[in-house]
Design an enzyme around this catalytic site. Sequence first.
Site, PDB file in Angstrom:
ATOM      1  CD1 TRP A 146      10.841  67.709 -19.288  1.00  0.00           C
ATOM      2  CD2 TRP A 146      12.569  69.100 -19.599  1.00  0.00           C
ATOM      3  NE1 TRP A 146      10.957  67.945 -20.632  1.00  0.00           N
ATOM      4  CE2 TRP A 146      12.008  68.794 -20.852  1.00  0.00           C
ATOM      5  CE3 TRP A 146      13.663  69.964 -19.533  1.00  0.00           C
ATOM      6  CZ2 TRP A 146      12.518  69.310 -22.036  1.00  0.00           C
ATOM      7  CZ3 TRP A 146      14.169  70.487 -20.707  1.00  0.00           C
ATOM      8  CH2 TRP A 146      13.594  70.158 -21.946  1.00  0.00           C
ATOM      9  CG  ASP A 198      13.693  75.268 -17.219  1.00  0.00           C
ATOM     10  OD1 ASP A 198      13.225  76.076 -18.043  1.00  0.00           O
ATOM     11  OD2 ASP A 198      13.688  74.030 -17.409  1.00  0.00           O
ATOM     12  CE  LYS A 228       6.322  73.423 -22.609  1.00  0.00           C
ATOM     13  NZ  LYS A 228       6.630  72.109 -22.803  1.00  0.00           N
TER      14      LYS A 228
HETATM   15  C1  LMR Z   1       7.001  67.921 -21.412  1.00  0.00           C
HETATM   16  O1  LMR Z   1       7.668  67.816 -20.368  1.00  0.00           O
HETATM   17  O2  LMR Z   1       6.062  67.170 -21.707  1.00  0.00           O
HETATM   18  C2  LMR Z   1       7.324  69.027 -22.350  1.00  0.00           C
HETATM   19  O3  LMR Z   1       8.265  69.886 -21.788  1.00  0.00           O
HETATM   20  C3  LMR Z   1       7.714  68.536 -23.684  1.00  0.00           C
HETATM   21  C4  LMR Z   1       9.131  68.073 -23.739  1.00  0.00           C
HETATM   22  O4  LMR Z   1       9.885  68.585 -24.556  1.00  0.00           O
HETATM   23  O5  LMR Z   1       9.498  67.166 -22.977  1.00  0.00           O
END
Ligand code: LMR
Length: 392
Positions: free
Chosen positions: A128, A208, A243
């Site tokens: 991420w 996480d 989510k």
């Molecule tokens: C995503 O990865 O799309 C979500 O976790 C939203 C975000 O905050 O990035």
Amino acid sequence: MLSNLEQQPADALLALIKLHGEDPRADKIDLGVGVYRTGQGATPVFGAIKAAEQKLVDTQDSKSYLGPEGDMGFVHALMPYIFGQDDPAKGGRIEGMQTPGGTGAVRLTVALAKRAGVGRIIMGLPSWPNHAQILGDLAVELVSFKHAGTDGKVDMDALRAAISGGQSGDAIMLHGCCHNPTGIDYSNAQWDEIAALIAAKGLLPILDLAYQGLGAGLEEDAYGVRKVLDAVPEALIAYSCDKNFGMYRDRVGAIYVMAENSEVLGRVLTNGFALARAAWSMPPDHGGAAVRLILEDPGLTAMWLDELDTMRTRISQVRAKLAAAGQAGSIDLTPLGHQNGLFSVLPLSSEQIQTLRSDHGIYMAGSGRVNIAGLTAGNIDKFIADLAVVSG
Ligand code: LMR
């Protein structure tokens, strides 16, 4: 002074929301930011949340301050789901505090680790994007390894090498389930090995868990977290309800600390309180209180579990349909069938991603990450056909 600041690009993922919103094409498809969508393409408020919010409006008699820890009823109500029904606090070694969303939780895990002397965090890439941003902002070094190979499988050799190269004072950040962005999760057998390796090396695990219940199931998705916690003396866990309760903009999350004993645990938490006070003072209350009201009420809990089940089933149906399509141009869609959660990454070039957006109205992250839940019976055939055209 302020003119010294340099222009910053907008966050690429959040900017996609706006770009898609401004696109006038009726058949545009949003596979960008990670929100669940129904078969009609909507992201509705959960029925259980609506009922809990009503209850909150009817019964809440004050909005006076809480402490930096937020709503501890909320924090405790989640624990059996994360750590198991059987002694979720591990004999007084686990305690938590509420945070503004999963992002607040991740930030606090990293800030706490840094305060404890951690200088480097080992993390698989891609991840991420905000993980690396948070590490950068807190000046913690990122030591990266390759999360997955081009075969769509976890690169265990890279992970083993990264752990074995760990040094005293290192932490390791792992996604509990539904890996963002790849959807490529560790099997239970791989988690068994990872837990043992981390314990043997003495790394501090930061776990996480942002998508519990959207992969194989609520219990199944907690396997890795529980396995690691069984193997090590201490860990930090970042949790998001954004989510699995559909609370995105209400920012509902928590951080949990597992320490070697309750005395250390208490001390760690006081650091968490101090960091929270200096950053946001206390978390927003509304969403956490609504989640607590659900988890305190068996009827609402059953309703929530049912809604979560519907989401998980729909995501796996879309994945099955993509996998059944096999090949779309040069893209093999079959691995998507056994990946988990909202996301998968398609091996597309930046030009192909741009062409999909400009010529076909298909929006995905620049990494080729697609939000599987953005596909519906009404648009999946167009998506596969356009993908075939563009990837040729
Ligand atoms: C995503 O990865 O799309 C979500 O976790 C939203 C975000 O905050 O990035």
